[in-house]
Every structure is written in C-alpha cells, then in structure tokens.
Design a protein around this motif. Structure first.
Motif, PDB file in Angstrom:
ATOM      1  N   ILE A 178       0.841  -1.202   0.000  1.00 24.05           N
ATOM      2  CA  ILE A 178       0.000   0.000   0.000  1.00 24.05           C
ATOM      3  C   ILE A 178       0.875   1.251   0.000  1.00 24.05           C
ATOM      4  N   GLY A 179       1.916   1.231   0.822  1.00 23.86           N
ATOM      5  CA  GLY A 179       2.819   2.371   0.855  1.00 23.86           C
ATOM      6  C   GLY A 179       3.473   2.637  -0.491  1.00 23.86           C
ATOM      7  N   ALA A 180       3.858   1.573  -1.183  1.00 24.09           N
ATOM      8  CA  ALA A 180       4.489   1.729  -2.497  1.00 24.09           C
ATOM      9  C   ALA A 180       3.511   2.297  -3.517  1.00 24.09           C
ATOM     10  N   TYR A 181       2.298   1.738  -3.574  1.00 26.01           N
ATOM     11  CA  TYR A 181       1.313   2.234  -4.543  1.00 26.01           C
ATOM     12  C   TYR A 181       0.972   3.694  -4.273  1.00 26.01           C
ATOM     13  N   TRP A 182       0.925   4.064  -3.017  1.00 24.53           N
ATOM     14  CA  TRP A 182       0.655   5.463  -2.658  1.00 24.53           C
ATOM     15  C   TRP A 182       1.811   6.349  -3.106  1.00 24.53           C
ATOM     16  N   SER A 183       3.022   5.873  -2.889  1.00 22.54           N
ATOM     17  CA  SER A 183       4.206   6.653  -3.297  1.00 22.54           C
ATOM     18  C   SER A 183       4.300   6.786  -4.815  1.00 22.54           C
ATOM     19  N   LEU A 184       3.715   5.841  -5.540  1.00 22.24           N
ATOM     20  CA  LEU A 184       3.735   5.894  -7.004  1.00 22.24           C
ATOM     21  C   LEU A 184       2.690   6.846  -7.573  1.00 22.24           C
ATOM     22  N   GLY A 185       1.922   7.507  -6.695  1.00  9.26           N
ATOM     23  CA  GLY A 185       1.000   8.537  -7.140  1.00  9.26           C
ATOM     24  C   GLY A 185      -0.465   8.177  -7.122  1.00  9.26           C
ATOM     25  N   ASN A 186      -0.815   6.971  -6.652  1.00 11.72           N
ATOM     26  CA  ASN A 186      -2.221   6.598  -6.568  1.00 11.72           C
ATOM     27  C   ASN A 186      -2.876   7.241  -5.350  1.00 11.72           C
TER      28      ASN A 186
END
Length: 508
Positions: A467-475
């Motif tokens: 979740i942290g990664a997807y959020w950091s990718l701009g989602n």
C-alpha cells in the motif's frame, strides 16, 4: 475517493436502499412494480434455463410477498420450456401481495390454455406438502422471504428452510436466501444454503458480511431498469475489473518513481521491516529508505542490499526514542516522499514517546501499521494534523482500540470503519473477513474474498509495504489500499495452486 467509485453492478445496497430504489423507480420514474417484477423474474429465468437439464421438475417455495411473485414469474417462463413446477405456498395463497396474486393468475392461465406447457401443481400450505416423490424433483427455487426480514425465522418457514437444506438438490434463491439478513449477513435462526442467488437491481451488503458467504452460493446480478440517478449507495465491492493499476511513466531518476520512507525495526523485530521493505520494492517504487536505530543496522545491511538505510542514534541504540526525532524529521525533509511507520518498531516507553511526537509533528503522507497503530492507540482522542494525509491498517483488535469501541459482527465493524474514517478524515484499511477500506467521504470498499491472512504475523507487513508503495507511485489513498489488497488476493490464489502452506514471502 471519486476516482475509485465502481460501476453500478458493484454497488452493495442495504435493504432500505434497495427498497428505496424500487419505490423511487415506481413513484418518480414511472415504471410500475408489476413491470419490475416481470423484468426481475424473466432475467432469472433466462439464466436458470442455461443451468437446467431438459424436462426438469422444480419445487417453488413461496411466501406471500413480492419475493414469491418473482419466483412465480420464473415458474411461468420455465413451464413454457418444458420444466414442470410444483408451487408450495408455505402459509397458503390467501393475502398474497397484489403483484404476486396477479402473477399467480397468469401462471394459472398458461397452465389452463397452453397444452404444450409443463404441468403445474399448487400446494396450499406447508402442512399439505407430502415429502414423497422426491425422485422427480430436480431443483428448488427459494421465493419465501426477501430483504425485509428482521426477525428470526419460525414456524413453517423455518421447517421449510431446514428441509430444503437437507435435500440433495440445487437451490436457487430469488434476490436473497431466505433467513439471511440483507444488511448484516447474519443468519436469522436458520437460512437457505443456496447454490445460486439471483439478486435484483443491486447486490446486497449482507452477501459479503458474516454468514453471507456460506448462504449465497454463486451470486448472479440481474439488472433492473432503475435509472442511475436514483441509485444510492455508500458501500462498494472491490474487484479487479474496475481497479486497474496505471502504467507509470519511465523515471529519469530513481527518486522520480516515488520514495517510501520506512520508519521501522527494533531489536528482535527486524523481520517486519524486512518484509515491508521487500514488498514495497517489488511493487516498483523508485526508492525505499529505511530509517532505523543504528544498533540494528547490520541486520538490514546483510538482508536488504537494494534498500537505502538511514540509521539514527548511536551503535548502542536498538529502538527509536525521542532523542532521535529531529534526525528522523531531517532525513525525511531531504527528499519528498511518503512514510510507512510502525513495522517492528516495538512498544518500549521511549518508542511510544517518539511515536507520539512524530504523529503530532509530521504533516505529510503517513501510513501507520503494526506497532505504530499500538502507539497511536495509547493516545486518547488522537487526531492527525490538519495538513497531513493518513492511512491506517488495523486488524480488528487494533481498530477497537483506535475507535474506543467494540463490535460483535462484520456489520458493526463496517460502521466503525465508516465512522472513524469520516470523522478523523483518514483512510482506514480494516483487515479481516472481508477487509474494508474506509474513506473520508464515508464510502467503504469491501473485498469479495477471504483476506484474513493479512491478520497473521508477517502478512500485514507485506500488505503495508504494498500500500505504501502504490501510494508513493502517485495513486490516491483508497486506490492504493485497493491495489494492495487485490495484489495479495491474486498472489494467494497462485500460491494455493501449489498446494502448500502460505508464507508472507509468497505475497511479495
């Protein structure tokens, strides 16, 4: 949240919302109830015709309301395709709803005037039902009670449900299995165990809570001509068909592809940080930066060569403390990014003091997980800073602590998630069965599958990293949570095919 709203087939309605859509379509839009019943029953019949063998014999268990009327429409279509019908009105044929009475008259007219139609038998009351001749019975249609049930089944209805569940025949429920609460998914004393549920207009919230999974069988949505502007809903079903991961543009530099800071780790609890870091890295984020006590740095140097490490404190420090707060804030300020806080940080008093101060001072995008949630839960009347954006990922026990409330079933847990996410202006990922994503708008997303695996040690760390990664990718926050849950589900399916016990690394 607006970007993650699904198409209408993924709306999950309460009984009240379903009834309101039906009523508004009749009164405001101008399609009468009898026509809606015809559309519902004919849609179910067309699908059922694809399932049945030639010349099958169906038993239709009918109540007095419109649920029985829908079942009678099904019977009318099926007898004209050679499928005999035995209509068992559990409490007799007196006092049927107007539309049900009219459909019974139409069925009788077909039976009287169409010599090619299959035979129809009407049984007036459960006591008159002779449970012999079952060799001729091929399937059962459950049209006893609909979404309005609010009390336990008793009397002849309970007897009919118990009998139907014991008979080795497929059961097709109309709109909802009799005995299942449409809102909470609880079994009201006893409930039909359907092979398939043909539901009308919208899916029902109770299908995905508590015992709904065990009662509905396959769920088939039959659309009704409800205009979209009259459809109201605040719960939605999570599905890959409408939650797609975007294609990310190539980054010129690693920091252009998103940065996730991971504040994690303490002596004896480094595994959680390792799993979260590996999970985030595998999702494609540009850089994962672990901020950890200097005393445990050698563990991460050995296990995570691809991850950037930023130790704080002295070589004697094996947990985070308030003395390291300024150093941590300074590291995060060097390069814009999101923060995942909590995997394996521990619960030492000094760490609790550090966590409390960090939550108060950090005004960026923060995902709090694991021990971080425990630290947050020690505060009374906790609040995020106004400028901050938060995602919390609690299991049920952590959710109860954070909300200062208790809940006995999935419906109460759902409402707790809705309240805390809307009043605190945060996104909440409540791990369980189902998992629930709560948003600041008060709208919630539910999984259609068992995600209790994320409540086991290690699996939650993997989910938080994703979740942290997807959020950091701009989602957006809700979509990041949705992508993380869907990734875990898909990995679980692949691993289960190998017929071995799941490990956290299987979901990375």
């Amino acid at each position: 949240m607006k970007a993650t709203l699904p198409p209408h087939p993924f709306y999950l309605s309460t009984a009240e919302q379903s009834q309101q859509m039906d009523r508004a379509t009749i009164e405001q839009f101008g399609i009468d109830g009898f026509t809606l019943m015809e559309v519902a029953g004919s849609s179910a019949a067309k699908r059922l015709l694809d399932e049945l063998p030639a010349n099958a014999h169906g038993l239709y268990l009918c109540g007095k309301g419109n649920n029985a009327g829908d079942a009678l429409v099904v019977a009318r279509y099926l007898i004209q395709h050679g499928h005999a019908a035995t209509l068992l009105f559990i409490s007799g044929t007196e006092g049927l709803s107007d539309d049900t009475e009219q459909n019974l008259a139409l069925l009788r007219k077909i039976a009287e005037h169409d010599s090619t139609a299959a035979p129809v038998t009407i049984i007036n009351g459960w006591p008159q039902f002779k449970k012999s001749g079952l060799a001729e019975l091929d399937f059962i249609v459950d049209g006893m009670l609909g979404t309005g049930l609010n009390s336990e089944l008793r009397g002849d209805y309970a007897k009919a449900v118990a009998w139907a569940n014991e008979v080795d025949r497929p059961i097709y429920s109309i709109d909802i299995p009799t005995g299942l609460h449409a809102n909470t998914g609880q079994i009201m004393g006893t409930a039909i165990q359907a092979s398939t549920t043909y539901t009308f207009g919208s899916q029902k919230l109770g299908f995905y809570l508590e015992d709904g999974y065990s009662c509905t069988g396959e769920i088939v949505l039959c659309e009704l001509p409800f205009p979209n502007y009259l459809k109201t809903c605040n719960n939605f079903l999570l599905d890959r068909s409408w939650v797609n991961e975007p294609e990310y543009p190539p980054a010129k530099h690693k920091y252009d592809a998103g940065v996730l800071y991971l504040i994690a780790g303490s002596e004896g609890l480094t595994g959680a940080a390792i799993l979260s870091a590996r999970s985030a890295w595998a999702a494609g984020v540009g850089a994962v930066i672990i901020i950890c006590p200097r005393g445990i740095l050698p563990v991460f140097e050995h296990t995570l060569p691809q991850i950037i490490k930023k130790p704080v404190g002295t070589p004697d420090d094996t947990s985070l403390s308030i003395e390291q707060l300024d150093s941590v804030i300074h590291i995060i300020d060097e390069k814009p990014g999101n923060v995942l806080f909590g995997p394996g940080i521990g619960r030492a008093p000094s760490t609790l003091q550090f966590s409390t101060a960090f939550f108060e001072q950090f005004t960026g995008r923060l995902l709090i997980d694991a021990d971080g949630l425990w630290c947050l839960g020690q505060q009374q009347n906790w609040q995020k800073p106004d400028q901050a954006s938060w995602i919390l990922t609690p299991h049920p026990g952590e959710l109860a602590k954070l909300s200062s409330s208790s809940f006995d079933d999935g419906g109460e847990r759902l409402e707790t998630v809705r309240e805390i996410s809307s009043t605190k202006n945060i996104t909440v990922v409540s791990k369980g069965f189902p998992s629930v994503i709560g948003t600041p708008s008060g709208k919630c997303l539910l999984t259609r599958y068992d995600t209790r695996v994320f409540a086991r040690a290690g699996f939650g760390d993997v989910l938080a990293g994703k979740i942290g990664a997807y959020w950091s990718l701009g989602n957006p926050p809700a979509k990041s949570a949705a992508l993380g849950l869907l990734h875990g589900y898909e990995k679980t399916k692949l691993s289960n095919k190998k017929n071995r016990f799941l490990e956290p690394n299987d979901l990375i």
